[in-house]
Design a protein around this motif. Structure first.
Motif: not given
Lengths: 327, 327
Positions: B119-128, B208-215, B253-263
């Motif tokens: 039980g808990g919640a997970v946020i997944a973040a990448g492009t969306g 395309l919008l998300a591809s600007f995140v590293p910048a 309990t909350v967890s988070a996944t997705g490459n956006l958490f490397q930003a």
């Protein structure tokens, strides 16, 4: 007798008028159609045919056989419509009599309609938002008009996007969502998932977003805090865009055109307030006319060689129809 | 021997693994491709063929002739991929051996990968950005995932859109623009008008919008205030989405996944801060595994009939491949 033609080609259709040079419109025509942005930019073929038909109608209405000059303002031309530069001289030249044709973004025709050919800045706001300004001494400035994903800040699509985002936040049970706007979303689209299915599969996403503005105005009138805030921020942003387009050397005159300025007091009040708080004194001028009137003024100035300095360097292009081959 | 297969189908490709039920992945495969959203939704034919190929590869790698159960998490399935429900049982059933197949949004496979079936919640973040939560007693909540025009608030496309908007405001000479992000825009796209021409004519605008995140991350590291602010607001929004998906009856309990958490730290710090400021005590749990691990866990639970209560009512569908006709 000499005549000029003026056109405004927007996302929801084309409007046109005929006049004596420097005079008021003698006849007006409009036709509903869309100049869509697609994978290949503005549909030049459709726009060309539309304008030729309007030209023939107006010439007939005025009892004229040709126009001595023509001006066309078009949504998206400045950014995407290069093919229009090749096609219009041919089709319009044939219909209107081979006078010179001024082609510009509709922001210039809106400018000329609102202020005449005087110095200052004009913000045009409908689905999008874009401003242009000049000091009449060769300096032109343009601000925003970057489309619904990058800018058009404070415009109809921007308002609709933020309002629909507030609605789906309410669907998610978030405290910063707007239940009132969620109800409006459901009345309009069925439900949030219906809206998703509708929005992301259509070409004219900005138009669909902007179509929600009347619902936002209604919600603001009913006192919904989110709707009032969104419209208020839109007014502030539109003023900032107008001020960004006002050259420091220009008179402190700002005008505003476009149906978005009917969206309600939160928008217009915050627009007025932001102008009053500008770093330099700025006076608001009610628009003299619309963008078709502006196109007529530009066509007259083109004919009499009185276009403001820099017009054809910065904000417009003049093309001359090809001379027909001798038979 | 019994095997299960797990798949994750995203915007940039598909990944899959094979395992013994309840065990770790024995072999992993991935393939680059895109499940684009278009006028007809997800391209079911392409996705089906891709998954069948991966299934055959993994079965061969494990020396297996069939999988007893399969789970597939896919971007956009929940909102747009109805056709996938019809096609996958046929193509995957043929490739994988006609065990039952669980189909879900990739938010559920991300959830099961990060928290296991707890039980808990997970946020997944990448492009969306999308979150899901359950109390393991039949209540499931989903938040955001509304796409780049209505939500996906705090996700990669959201960050990129705001950063590019700050860049074009600098191009307009507005004080609230970011000259640093404008420089990054120019390095990446040539100029603001090149970006306009590129962005509005492509199908995958969110990508395309998300591809600007590293910048944006680079600009934040260099101290650009706008970039720091945008990443910080993203972290706050992602936490709000995770909390919106956490049922009141679920463990905190909350967890988070997705490459956006490397930003970068502005995003992760504000995410942590917002969780700490939640109205109820919430503990952050590092993700146990990725969405392919989650798909394997779901496939095992499907096989052993231990899926969390409500899974197939709210967040997943189970389909059974058709029995072949007798010859």
């Amino acid at each position: 007798m000499t005549f000029v033609l003026g056109f405004d080609v927007g996302g929801t259709g084309a409007r046109a008028a005929i006049a004596r040079p420097g005079g008021p419109a003698l006849a007006r025509r409009s036709v509903a159609a869309t100049a869509r942005m697609g994978a290949r930019g503005v549909d030049e073929e459709a726009v060309g045919g539309l304008l030729a038909g309007l030209a023939r109608d107006l010439l007939a209405a005025a009892g004229a056989d040709r126009a001595a000059a023509v001006a066309v303002g078009s949504t998206g031309t400045a950014l995407l419509g290069e093919g229009l530069l090749e096609r219009l001289p041919v089709v319009l030249g044939e219909a209107a009599g081979r006078g010179p044709i001024l082609l510009s973004s509709d922001v210039l025709t809106s400018f000329a309609g609102a202020l005449g050919l005087a110095g200052g800045a004009v913000i045009a706001a409908g689905t999008g938002a874009v401003a242009v300004g000049t000091d009449l001494r060769g300096t032109w400035r343009r601000a925003d008009g970057w489309g619904h994903l990058l800018g058009d800040t404070g415009g109809g699509a921007w308002i609709g996007r933020r309002a629909l985002a507030a609605a789906v936040r309410a669907e998610d049970g978030r405290a910063d969502g707007s239940p009132v706007l969620l109800t409006a979303l459901r009345e309009r689209f069925g439900g949030a998932r219906d809206l998703v299915a509708d929005l992301y599969t259509r070409a004219d996403r900005a138009g669909l977003l902007a179509s929600f503005v009347p619902a936002v105005s209604d919600a603001a009138r009913a006192g919904d805090a989110a709707a009032v805030r969104i419209l208020g921020e839109a007014g502030t942003e539109l003023a900032a865009t107008a001020l960004a387009a006002l050259p420091p050397t220009a008179p402190g005159t700002v005008s505003a055109t476009g149906n978005l300025f009917q969206a309600g007091p939160p928008l217009t009040d915050s627009f007025t307030l932001a102008l009053a708080g500008a770093p330099r004194p700025v006076a608001y001028a009610s628009p003299l006319g619309d963008s078709v009137d502006g196109a007529l003024a530009l066509a007259s100035a083109l004919l009499h060689d009185t276009l403001p300095p820099g017009t054809t360097d910065h904000v417009a292009t003049v093309v001359r129809p090809p001379t027909p081959l001798p038979r």
